[in-house]
Scaffold this motif. Sequence first.
Motif, PDB file in Angstrom:
ATOM      1  N   PHE A 175       0.825  -1.187   0.000  1.00 39.24           N
ATOM      2  CA  PHE A 175       0.000   0.000   0.000  1.00 39.24           C
ATOM      3  C   PHE A 175       0.872   1.255   0.000  1.00 39.24           C
ATOM      4  O   PHE A 175       2.020   1.239   0.457  1.00 39.24           O
ATOM      5  CB  PHE A 175      -0.915   0.026   1.231  1.00 39.24           C
ATOM      6  N   GLY A 232       2.578  -4.894   6.022  1.00 37.39           N
ATOM      7  CA  GLY A 232       1.279  -4.296   6.294  1.00 37.39           C
ATOM      8  C   GLY A 232       0.158  -5.313   6.353  1.00 37.39           C
ATOM      9  O   GLY A 232       0.328  -6.489   6.033  1.00 37.39           O
ATOM     10  N   ASP A 233      -1.005  -4.866   6.813  1.00 32.54           N
ATOM     11  CA  ASP A 233      -2.206  -5.684   6.928  1.00 32.54           C
ATOM     12  C   ASP A 233      -1.998  -6.865   7.873  1.00 32.54           C
ATOM     13  O   ASP A 233      -2.600  -7.923   7.703  1.00 32.54           O
ATOM     14  CB  ASP A 233      -2.672  -6.172   5.558  1.00 32.54           C
ATOM     15  N   ASP A 273       1.896  -0.159   9.287  1.00 34.20           N
ATOM     16  CA  ASP A 273       0.589   0.503   9.247  1.00 34.20           C
ATOM     17  C   ASP A 273      -0.107   0.496  10.604  1.00 34.20           C
ATOM     18  O   ASP A 273      -1.289   0.834  10.701  1.00 34.20           O
ATOM     19  CB  ASP A 273      -0.309  -0.167   8.204  1.00 34.20           C
ATOM     20  N   LYS A 277      -1.054  -2.044  12.320  1.00 35.62           N
ATOM     21  CA  LYS A 277      -1.829  -3.254  12.560  1.00 35.62           C
ATOM     22  C   LYS A 277      -0.892  -4.341  13.075  1.00 35.62           C
ATOM     23  O   LYS A 277       0.076  -4.693  12.413  1.00 35.62           O
ATOM     24  CB  LYS A 277      -2.509  -3.719  11.268  1.00 35.62           C
ATOM     25  N   ILE A 319      -0.355 -10.581  -0.528  1.00 35.51           N
ATOM     26  CA  ILE A 319      -0.872  -9.919   0.664  1.00 35.51           C
ATOM     27  C   ILE A 319      -1.575  -8.617   0.287  1.00 35.51           C
ATOM     28  O   ILE A 319      -2.645  -8.300   0.806  1.00 35.51           O
ATOM     29  CB  ILE A 319       0.275  -9.659   1.651  1.00 35.51           C
ATOM     30  N   ALA A 320      -0.973  -7.849  -0.615  1.00 38.01           N
ATOM     31  CA  ALA A 320      -1.526  -6.536  -0.964  1.00 38.01           C
ATOM     32  C   ALA A 320      -2.894  -6.640  -1.613  1.00 38.01           C
ATOM     33  O   ALA A 320      -3.676  -5.692  -1.544  1.00 38.01           O
ATOM     34  CB  ALA A 320      -0.559  -5.798  -1.900  1.00 38.01           C
ATOM     35  N   GLY A 346      -5.340  -8.273  -0.590  1.00 38.90           N
ATOM     36  CA  GLY A 346      -6.362  -8.342   0.444  1.00 38.90           C
ATOM     37  C   GLY A 346      -7.117  -9.654   0.488  1.00 38.90           C
ATOM     38  O   GLY A 346      -7.809  -9.944   1.475  1.00 38.90           O
ATOM     39  N   SER A 390      -5.969 -12.112   3.444  1.00 37.09           N
ATOM     40  CA  SER A 390      -6.450 -11.672   4.760  1.00 37.09           C
ATOM     41  C   SER A 390      -7.924 -12.006   4.944  1.00 37.09           C
ATOM     42  O   SER A 390      -8.350 -12.490   6.001  1.00 37.09           O
ATOM     43  CB  SER A 390      -6.255 -10.166   4.916  1.00 37.09           C
ATOM     44  N   GLU A 391      -8.715 -11.736   3.920  1.00 39.33           N
ATOM     45  CA  GLU A 391     -10.144 -11.987   4.008  1.00 39.33           C
ATOM     46  C   GLU A 391     -10.434 -13.473   4.183  1.00 39.33           C
ATOM     47  O   GLU A 391     -11.323 -13.871   4.948  1.00 39.33           O
ATOM     48  CB  GLU A 391     -10.837 -11.432   2.776  1.00 39.33           C
ATOM     49  N   ASP A 432      -9.558 -14.408   7.735  1.00 41.14           N
ATOM     50  CA  ASP A 432     -10.555 -13.870   8.664  1.00 41.14           C
ATOM     51  C   ASP A 432     -11.801 -14.747   8.727  1.00 41.14           C
ATOM     52  O   ASP A 432     -12.433 -14.866   9.791  1.00 41.14           O
ATOM     53  CB  ASP A 432     -10.948 -12.448   8.255  1.00 41.14           C
ATOM     54  N   ARG A 492     -12.798  -2.788   2.260  1.00 42.57           N
ATOM     55  CA  ARG A 492     -13.069  -4.199   1.996  1.00 42.57           C
ATOM     56  C   ARG A 492     -14.560  -4.449   1.859  1.00 42.57           C
ATOM     57  O   ARG A 492     -15.342  -3.771   2.483  1.00 42.57           O
ATOM     58  CB  ARG A 492     -12.521  -5.054   3.158  1.00 42.57           C
TER      59      ARG A 492
END
Length: 244
Positions: free
Chosen positions: A26, A140-141, A177, A179, A206-207, A209, A212-213, A216, A244
């Motif tokens: 990011f 990040g993230d 970031d 997080k 990773i960028a 997203g 991560s989703e 999660d 998101r």
Amino acid sequence: MSSNNRTSKTPMYINLIQIAESFGVFEHVILEWVRKNDVPHVHDRDRILFERDEVMDWAASHGLGIQGGFLSEPAPSLANSRELITLLRRGGIWRDVNTADLGQLFERIVRSLPGLSPAVSNLIVQRLLAPGGITAAPVGDGFALPHPSMRVALGEACALVALIQLNAPWGAVQPPDGKPITRLLFFISPTPRLHVNMLGLLARGIASGMLSEALDRGANDETLLQILAECADRQTPRNAGETR
């Protein structure tokens, strides 16, 4: 700037968006690197510019990989997104890991590599567990990319990626970031040259997203394998301002 022969070329400057695309992160991560890690840059009125060769030298000195775009150079074909599935199967997906147990886990993963003699395996483990034996690039993230600090050339059969989900934040590196880092993609590349490719592919994944989703929502191993390969194929990261 490096004293090598690249300094004789006319400088090429790229902007914040371009450099973020090149690293697969990011834009705010790049700004954090500028603030905390002295990324070479210049100010042009109300914007920041980056001289290409200086940034490439900085990235090499910090163990960071370039995934494409304006900083990319011709790369070998190994370590592409399809092969990430094979590498992740080899390294494994590890859930609910205590941060205090990471050293033992890294050792367990290394000792599972096929084709390594006991002497070579012992040497790698010894160096990994020594102070400074692991370099961890925060991207990040909530992710970081730990990998051996030493240069290794173990061959394709010994390359791996391991997805590690921690049950508490990892304080070994500072998140860019804010997080907390709770997800690691530990990897060993087959050669130092392909190390850059693997860093870039993982950072790109990773960028996007998508990984991560999936984590999660508690996706299973097979789903995570496919998603990592799919999102690593994306050419640009999700915009920092996109929700998101």
